[in-house]
Structure formats: structure tokens, C-alpha cells
Design a protein around this motif. Structure first.
Motif, PDB file in Angstrom:
ATOM      1  N   LEU A 302      47.285 -64.591  27.453  1.00 38.11           N
ATOM      2  CA  LEU A 302      46.166 -65.357  27.985  1.00 38.11           C
ATOM      3  C   LEU A 302      45.851 -66.574  27.131  1.00 38.11           C
ATOM      4  O   LEU A 302      45.556 -67.646  27.652  1.00 38.11           O
ATOM      5  CB  LEU A 302      44.932 -64.468  28.113  1.00 38.11           C
ATOM      6  N   PRO A 328      39.290 -68.964  48.206  1.00 41.76           N
ATOM      7  CA  PRO A 328      39.042 -67.570  47.835  1.00 41.76           C
ATOM      8  C   PRO A 328      39.568 -67.331  46.415  1.00 41.76           C
ATOM      9  O   PRO A 328      40.549 -67.956  46.001  1.00 41.76           O
ATOM     10  CB  PRO A 328      39.869 -66.772  48.847  1.00 41.76           C
ATOM     11  N   VAL A 329      38.906 -66.425  45.716  1.00 48.80           N
ATOM     12  CA  VAL A 329      39.217 -66.181  44.315  1.00 48.80           C
ATOM     13  C   VAL A 329      40.697 -65.858  44.101  1.00 48.80           C
ATOM     14  O   VAL A 329      41.342 -66.391  43.199  1.00 48.80           O
ATOM     15  CB  VAL A 329      38.327 -65.035  43.792  1.00 48.80           C
ATOM     16  N   SER A 333      43.574 -67.864  41.971  1.00 47.66           N
ATOM     17  CA  SER A 333      44.315 -67.312  40.836  1.00 47.66           C
ATOM     18  C   SER A 333      45.818 -67.516  41.025  1.00 47.66           C
ATOM     19  O   SER A 333      46.544 -67.799  40.086  1.00 47.66           O
ATOM     20  CB  SER A 333      43.988 -65.827  40.643  1.00 47.66           C
ATOM     21  N   LEU A 337      48.483 -69.768  38.629  1.00 48.29           N
ATOM     22  CA  LEU A 337      49.707 -69.235  38.040  1.00 48.29           C
ATOM     23  C   LEU A 337      50.943 -69.998  38.457  1.00 48.29           C
ATOM     24  O   LEU A 337      51.828 -70.259  37.643  1.00 48.29           O
ATOM     25  CB  LEU A 337      49.842 -67.762  38.390  1.00 48.29           C
TER      26      LEU A 337
ATOM     27  N   LEU B  59      40.995 -65.959  54.964  1.00 50.31           N
ATOM     28  CA  LEU B  59      39.914 -65.841  53.983  1.00 50.31           C
ATOM     29  C   LEU B  59      39.367 -67.210  53.599  1.00 50.31           C
ATOM     30  O   LEU B  59      38.157 -67.391  53.482  1.00 50.31           O
ATOM     31  CB  LEU B  59      40.420 -65.122  52.734  1.00 50.31           C
ATOM     32  N   LYS B 148      40.604 -55.935  45.011  1.00 47.22           N
ATOM     33  CA  LYS B 148      40.938 -57.140  45.759  1.00 47.22           C
ATOM     34  C   LYS B 148      40.691 -56.926  47.244  1.00 47.22           C
ATOM     35  O   LYS B 148      40.018 -57.709  47.906  1.00 47.22           O
ATOM     36  CB  LYS B 148      42.406 -57.500  45.525  1.00 47.22           C
ATOM     37  N   ARG B 151      36.888 -56.487  48.134  1.00 45.70           N
ATOM     38  CA  ARG B 151      36.159 -57.760  48.077  1.00 45.70           C
ATOM     39  C   ARG B 151      36.431 -58.584  49.334  1.00 45.70           C
ATOM     40  O   ARG B 151      35.529 -59.181  49.919  1.00 45.70           O
ATOM     41  CB  ARG B 151      36.581 -58.556  46.849  1.00 45.70           C
ATOM     42  N   ASN B 286      28.214 -65.852  41.662  1.00 43.69           N
ATOM     43  CA  ASN B 286      29.149 -66.825  41.091  1.00 43.69           C
ATOM     44  C   ASN B 286      29.837 -66.264  39.860  1.00 43.69           C
ATOM     45  O   ASN B 286      31.045 -66.400  39.693  1.00 43.69           O
ATOM     46  CB  ASN B 286      28.421 -68.126  40.729  1.00 43.69           C
ATOM     47  N   ASP B 289      32.469 -63.909  40.906  1.00 45.38           N
ATOM     48  CA  ASP B 289      33.678 -64.607  41.374  1.00 45.38           C
ATOM     49  C   ASP B 289      34.542 -65.058  40.195  1.00 45.38           C
ATOM     50  O   ASP B 289      35.759 -64.874  40.204  1.00 45.38           O
ATOM     51  CB  ASP B 289      33.295 -65.827  42.220  1.00 45.38           C
ATOM     52  N   ILE B 290      33.890 -65.647  39.209  1.00 50.57           N
ATOM     53  CA  ILE B 290      34.650 -66.119  38.046  1.00 50.57           C
ATOM     54  C   ILE B 290      35.295 -64.924  37.329  1.00 50.57           C
ATOM     55  O   ILE B 290      36.449 -64.976  36.906  1.00 50.57           O
ATOM     56  CB  ILE B 290      33.739 -66.919  37.071  1.00 50.57           C
ATOM     57  N   TRP B 292      36.345 -62.152  38.698  1.00 46.82           N
ATOM     58  CA  TRP B 292      37.523 -61.711  39.456  1.00 46.82           C
ATOM     59  C   TRP B 292      38.664 -62.710  39.356  1.00 46.82           C
ATOM     60  O   TRP B 292      39.837 -62.327  39.279  1.00 46.82           O
ATOM     61  CB  TRP B 292      37.147 -61.443  40.927  1.00 46.82           C
ATOM     62  N   PHE B 293      38.306 -63.980  39.343  1.00 45.29           N
ATOM     63  CA  PHE B 293      39.320 -65.029  39.180  1.00 45.29           C
ATOM     64  C   PHE B 293      40.124 -64.787  37.898  1.00 45.29           C
ATOM     65  O   PHE B 293      41.356 -64.718  37.919  1.00 45.29           O
ATOM     66  CB  PHE B 293      38.611 -66.390  39.135  1.00 45.29           C
ATOM     67  N   ARG B 294      39.402 -64.600  36.813  1.00 42.89           N
ATOM     68  CA  ARG B 294      40.068 -64.361  35.532  1.00 42.89           C
ATOM     69  C   ARG B 294      40.838 -63.040  35.539  1.00 42.89           C
ATOM     70  O   ARG B 294      41.933 -62.937  35.001  1.00 42.89           O
ATOM     71  CB  ARG B 294      39.034 -64.349  34.388  1.00 42.89           C
ATOM     72  N   TYR B 296      42.218 -61.568  38.104  1.00 45.59           N
ATOM     73  CA  TYR B 296      43.438 -61.699  38.908  1.00 45.59           C
ATOM     74  C   TYR B 296      44.521 -62.448  38.138  1.00 45.59           C
ATOM     75  O   TYR B 296      45.698 -62.071  38.184  1.00 45.59           O
ATOM     76  CB  TYR B 296      43.148 -62.416  40.228  1.00 45.59           C
ATOM     77  N   ILE B 297      44.114 -63.509  37.461  1.00 42.69           N
ATOM     78  CA  ILE B 297      45.085 -64.251  36.655  1.00 42.69           C
ATOM     79  C   ILE B 297      45.702 -63.310  35.620  1.00 42.69           C
ATOM     80  O   ILE B 297      46.918 -63.172  35.510  1.00 42.69           O
ATOM     81  CB  ILE B 297      44.403 -65.446  35.946  1.00 42.69           C
ATOM     82  N   ASN B 298      44.835 -62.657  34.896  1.00 46.46           N
ATOM     83  CA  ASN B 298      45.215 -61.666  33.905  1.00 46.46           C
ATOM     84  C   ASN B 298      46.210 -60.655  34.463  1.00 46.46           C
ATOM     85  O   ASN B 298      47.299 -60.435  33.932  1.00 46.46           O
ATOM     86  CB  ASN B 298      43.921 -60.949  33.501  1.00 46.46           C
ATOM     87  N   GLN B 300      47.981 -60.701  37.216  1.00 54.52           N
ATOM     88  CA  GLN B 300      49.258 -61.212  37.715  1.00 54.52           C
ATOM     89  C   GLN B 300      50.217 -61.557  36.580  1.00 54.52           C
ATOM     90  O   GLN B 300      51.416 -61.322  36.684  1.00 54.52           O
ATOM     91  CB  GLN B 300      49.015 -62.446  38.600  1.00 54.52           C
ATOM     92  N   ILE B 301      49.666 -62.109  35.510  1.00 59.09           N
ATOM     93  CA  ILE B 301      50.528 -62.414  34.368  1.00 59.09           C
ATOM     94  C   ILE B 301      51.105 -61.116  33.809  1.00 59.09           C
ATOM     95  O   ILE B 301      52.304 -60.992  33.576  1.00 59.09           O
ATOM     96  CB  ILE B 301      49.744 -63.147  33.253  1.00 59.09           C
ATOM     97  N   LEU B 302      50.214 -60.140  33.621  1.00 59.17           N
ATOM     98  CA  LEU B 302      50.675 -58.882  33.035  1.00 59.17           C
ATOM     99  C   LEU B 302      51.671 -58.170  33.931  1.00 59.17           C
ATOM    100  O   LEU B 302      52.655 -57.608  33.465  1.00 59.17           O
ATOM    101  CB  LEU B 302      49.484 -57.978  32.733  1.00 59.17           C
TER     102      LEU B 302
END
Lengths: 344, 344
Positions: A302, A328-329, A333, A337, B59, B148, B151, B286, B289-290, B292-294, B296-298, B300-302
Motif C-alpha cells: 500500500l 461507484p466505490v 477502486s 488499480l 450501478l 461488496k 452494499r 461519505n 464510502d472512502i 470501502w474504496f480503500r 477494495y483497493i487493498n 484487489q492488490i492483495l
């Protein structure tokens, strides 16, 4: 400075540097040298690339010698009397033949660090004892950095022969769950108040305690302390059993009653017997290691993304789009990526 | 099948497929079509790449129309009477002019899914009401996947005009903290027992509740329920105030006492007034949302790393080395990353 002086200065500097290296520090650490321990911790704290390599090497070399201590976390809000408590507990433990290291961490309040933690003058008797070692955590680290640093300090203290390692935190709730994952026994200090005032306990902290102490249970506060003890026992009653089937006890303690420390030390000893009887100590520590391994991987991946200026910019743009309900969130994301995968 | 039939079958299949696409579903959803809502959720659940694209598009198109519902989480251990409670609460809400959607999730027990959750027969009256919509979560998803999915279901239900969305979980502690991050008000159901038996509450769950209900408070259990209410109130007393300065209340409820639901609905309404008065509802959402955004990024990378066979192999090797104390945890994490950075 003339040339000769400059040369002397350089050679002195090089000598100092080489004294810090892992190969030199290791045998001194094994012998229990406090000076070497201080230097080794400084090496671990260093941000220089070369020092980092040396630190990694030192840790790797130390690893087979570690794990022989009892790792104890002690936490409580400012004013609960942590310093005096740890000093007395430490001195009692030393009387019993232990060597006690105290590592103080407070990632949450850089400003107050000097006054709350790490200040040797606040544990004068303990710090003067040759069987003790007291060291604060550097204040300029993130929570993750403190965790890494403190874990590694534990290993070094163990290498230097300390068989009781106390990790002190200020009990503001943020760092305790992290600390719990690097220690064996977690002791929560509490003021002799109850009822509404119990609210001072931060969410979640009571649930991770393996023992609770109502501190300053003396003089006029003795009655209140007993009441607080009862309240805490009732509160504990509401929590389910912990994973290791350990019954958390509440103790009253006072600097005027040395026997109160005896009871707490006994509880700590029972705890380790309990874990060892069920062969759980190693298992717990292995799980902790795997936890940190995954955490570090996670963190490094990260940070790779979020430290890049481009990534920061992109995160800001996407978060704005989320805020404005344009994306959408999950879609955001994925966009993030896809943009950065190619650069990694 | 002869050729003509085969062609008919194909064209029918294509027609069905096209009916699922976002462009067609969107106007039907806006009109509140339950059939379209079911189809849209199926689209979101689909694992086909094309469906995923359609789902993302749907969505994105829906987003400006979402956020107008009250999102309520309801949780409690099996046997606490969640189904009857939600059915009665839902019917009362519908009487007041609301449209109620119930989304049930239970990522922890795939086997029992049918019996505990999502089974329409268990909320017969509610499911037959035209102003209700009940849908279980698919059981073959990870916790992250459930999050996911759920939501996104919330958004679709909102688009279809449902102004109360109830998220039902089984209260085993694993998923509740995740659910808390996608809803506004979290209601915990409790059996009319107390003392030792309060231990049934999983760690942390009580701390995230915005309201607590002692359910089945009728007949012989009425006295016990009152006692449990008192115990829970005492326990709540021990927790500090939550971030939004909301006082959590405990209610008794029974299917034989419709007025008990009235009080709970009132509490939910007060809660939203409380949030809106302080302009906090949007802010909380809000932040969610932020979060979940983080996440999801997390995630997906992992998953990129850990889904690769090579990475799995490497993780295993390194964890073994950690176990054997051959490598410090942090060094191992760096080794892992260096190996895989080049491949990403």
C-alpha cells in the motif's frame, strides 16, 4: 579544522560507525551489554539504508536466541500511575532474580512523549538497577513503524538476556490492539473510580486485558478502589470467555502495599503456566508472527502506491468522484488499480 | 431438439440476456419493479465478465438516485427470533407508508444458510406484502465479496424506491463490524437472559449497537427480560460515549405486543433526526464510502499476489522460515515483495 584534525575526526567517525555494525554488536549483546543493547536499538531506529541492512542482519542472527522472555503489556490512561507501578513491579521482579526491560511506546501523542513516557527520571530506582533497561520509542514513527520497531526491540532485549519485557503504552485505545499482538500478557491499569467514571476505559481495551489492576488503592481511595474492583469484575462477567480459556482477574494495588505486586506477579506466572500446560504460548507467538508478516506485506504494497505523488493525485480525484456520486466505490477502486498496475 | 427449436431456444435465451442489461433494467428499477430488482441483483451476483461490466454500468447510472433510505442493520444469535422480529417491524413500517427491503447475509455458515436466512417462508406475511422485498445473500462469497454485494444491493433497492433497507446478519461477530460500515443504525437483538448468559454476546458487537432489543419478552420470560434489560443497561454504562454522541437505549419486545415495535421505530426515527440535526448522516456515509474504496483497493492488490500460485508457494516457504526462526518477519516480508514486484 586543519587536515590532521579532519583526518582524526573522520577515523573516529568510521570507528564509531563500525562499532555499530551487527557483527560487532552481536557478541556483546549475547554477553548482556547494556551499551551494546542501546546501540543496537539505535541501529534499528536508524533511517539510513546501510544501517537498515545491518539491523536486518543483526535481527536475523539474533532470532534463534529470542523468545525466552515473558512479554507483558501494561497500559492505562495518563495519571493512573503507570510509572510508579512499573517501577515497583520491576523491582519486585528483579528481587526474584529476573532481568527487566521496559519499552515505552506512545505513537498517539508526540508532544507529550517526554513527559509521559521514556523519561528515565520517572523510574529512578528501577533505571539505576543494573538488572533493568528502560527505553522509550522514538516519537516520529507511524503506528506501523512503532509496531515494527517495538517488536524488534523485544528480540534484542531477549538476546541481551532480559527475561521480562514490559511494553508500556498510554492506553488511549489506538495502539493497544497492536501491542496485544506482540506480547503474551496484557495488564490494564485503572483508577479507583467506578460507575460513570468507568467510561474512561476506551472501547475494546478491557476485552483484550489478561489482568486488570485498580491502582492507587490506598488512603481515602481504598473504599472506592474496592467498589471499582467489583464494577470491573461485573463488567468482565459480561464478556465471553477468551480464546485461551483464561479467567481475567481484577487486583487492587498501591505503592504502599508491596504485597499487592506479589499477587499480580503470581497471576502473571499462573498465566504462563496456563499457556504452557496447553502448549499455547508458542502457538500464539507463531500466529502473531504470521499476522505481522502479512501486515508488513500489506503495508509495504500500500505504501508503494500511496507514497507516489501520482497515486495520491489519482486517489484524490477518485474520492472526489465518489463524493459527487459520479462513480461507484468498487468501480473507482478498479480504475485506480488499472492505472497503477502497469507502473508497479 | 430440431433446428427450428434450437433457433427459437437461442433467440429466447438472447432475449432473456438482453433484458438483463443495465439499459433495460434501469427505467424499470426507477419505476419500482420488483422483477427488475431481482434481475438486477442477479446481474450483480453474476461472475461472468460481461455481466460484471453491465452491473458496474448499472450501478454508476443508479448512483445519483441512491442514499435516500434509512439503512438499518439487525443482528442476533440464531434462536433470538430475528425472523419474527423483522417481519413485525417491517409490517409496522409498511403501515406507516414505508417500503421495506430485507437483505440477509451470513457469510459464516454456508451450510445453515437456507434454514437461518433468506428463506421467504420464514417471513411469510412480510414477503407477501407488495411493499416489501426480501433477498438472501449468495452463500459462496468471501466476507469481502458479501460486503461488496450487499452494499450494491442497498443501492439497487434504493433506486427501486425502498426507503427502509434492513440488513440482517446472524450476529456471530465476524461480519457485524463490516455491516456497521454500510448501514446507519445497528440494532442488536438479545434473548431474555442475563448474568453469565450475557456472555453469548460476542466481543465488540455490543459496542457497535445503536439500539438493543431484548426479544421474546413475553409470558414467563417477562421478568427475566426486564432483568436482562437492566443488565444490558448497566453494561452499556461501562462503555464510553460513541462518536456521534448518541445514547444507546435498551427495549423489550414481543410478537404479542405490537406497541413494542412502535417504540423501536421511534428510536430509529430519533436517531436519524439526531444525525441530521448535526449534519452527520452524509458525513458518515461519505466516510463509509472512502473506507470501502480503500478496502477494495487493498483487497484487489492483495488478491493479485495471493491468488497467484507462485505467490502462495513463496508465502508458504517464508512462513516456514519465520516459524523456524530463520528469518525475521520484516525481512521475510521484504523478500516476498522484492520477488513479486517485478511480476506485477
Amino acid at each position: 579544522m586543519d587536515n590532521q584534525h579532519l583526518n582524526e575526526w573522520f577515523s573516529k567517525r568510521e570507528k564509531l560507525k563500525s562499532e555499530h555494525t551487527a557483527e560487532k554488536l552481536f557478541p556483546q549483546l549475547i554477553k548482556g551489554s547494556i551499551i551494546a543493547l542501546s546501540k543496537a536499538i539505535t541501529l534499528i531506529e536508524s533511517k539510513k539504508e546501510n544501517d537498515k541492512k545491518e539491523a536486518d542482519f543483526l535481527l536475523q542472527k539474533s532470532l534463534p536466541y529470542t523468545g525466552k522472555s515473558k512479554r507483558i503489556g501494561i497500559s492505562g490512561i495518563p495519571g493512573v500511575g503507570k510509572s510508579s507501578f512499573i517501577e515497583n513491579l520491576g523491582l519486585e521482579l528483579i528481587k526474584k532474580g529476573h532481568k527487566v526491560a521496559v519499552l515505552a511506546i506512545d505513537p498517539s501523542s508526540e508532544k507529550n512523549l517526554g513527559s509521559i513516557l521514556g523519561d528515565k527520571t520517572r523510574m529512578q530506582l528501577l533505571s539505576q538497577n543494573e538488572n533493568s533497561f528502560i527505553r522509550p520509542s522514538p516519537s516520529n514513527l507511524s503506528l506501523g513503524g512503532v509496531a515494527k520497531h517495538t517488536r524488534e526491540c523485544i528480540y534484542l532485549c531477549e538476546l541481551a538476556g532480559f527475561d521480562i519485557i514490559i511494553i508500556e503504552t498510554v492506553g488511549v485505545g489506538q495502539s493497544e490492539t497492536q501491542v496485544k499482538k506482540m506480547i503474551d500478557y496484557f495488564l490494564l491499569l485503572h483508577l479507583p473510580n467506578s460507575g460513570d467514571e468507568l467510561q474512561g476505559i476506551k472501547r475494546g481495551i478491557m476485552e483484550i486485558a489478561d489482568g486488570i489492576v485498580v491502582n492507587k488503592a490506598d488512603g481515602e481511595m481504598q473504599k472506592k478502589a474496592q467498589l471499582a474492583k467489583k464494577m470491573l469484575e461485573n463488567a468482565l462477567h459480561l464478556f465471553p470467555k477468551n480464546d485461551i480459556n483464561w479467567t481475567v482477574k481484577v487486583f487492587c494495588s498501591s505503592i504502599y502495599d508491596i504485597s499487592s505486586y506479589e499477587k499480580i506477579i503470581q497471576n502473571i506466572e499462573y498465566y504462563f503456566l496456563h499457556l504452557e500446560k496447553n502448549n499455547q504460548l508458542n502457538e500464539i507467538r507463531n500466529l502473531q508472527d504470521i499476522y505481522w508478516f502479512r501486515e508488513y506485506i500489506n503495508e509495504q504494497i500500500l505504501s508503494y502506491f500511496t507514497e507516489s505523488t501520482n497515486a495520491k493525485e489519482e486517489l484524490k480525484i477518485l474520492e472526489q468522484k465518489i463524493y459527487l456520486k459520479e462513480l461507484p466505490v468498487y468501480v473507482a477502486s478498479k480504475e485506480f488499480l488499472n492505472k497503477f498496475k502497469s507502473k508497479f
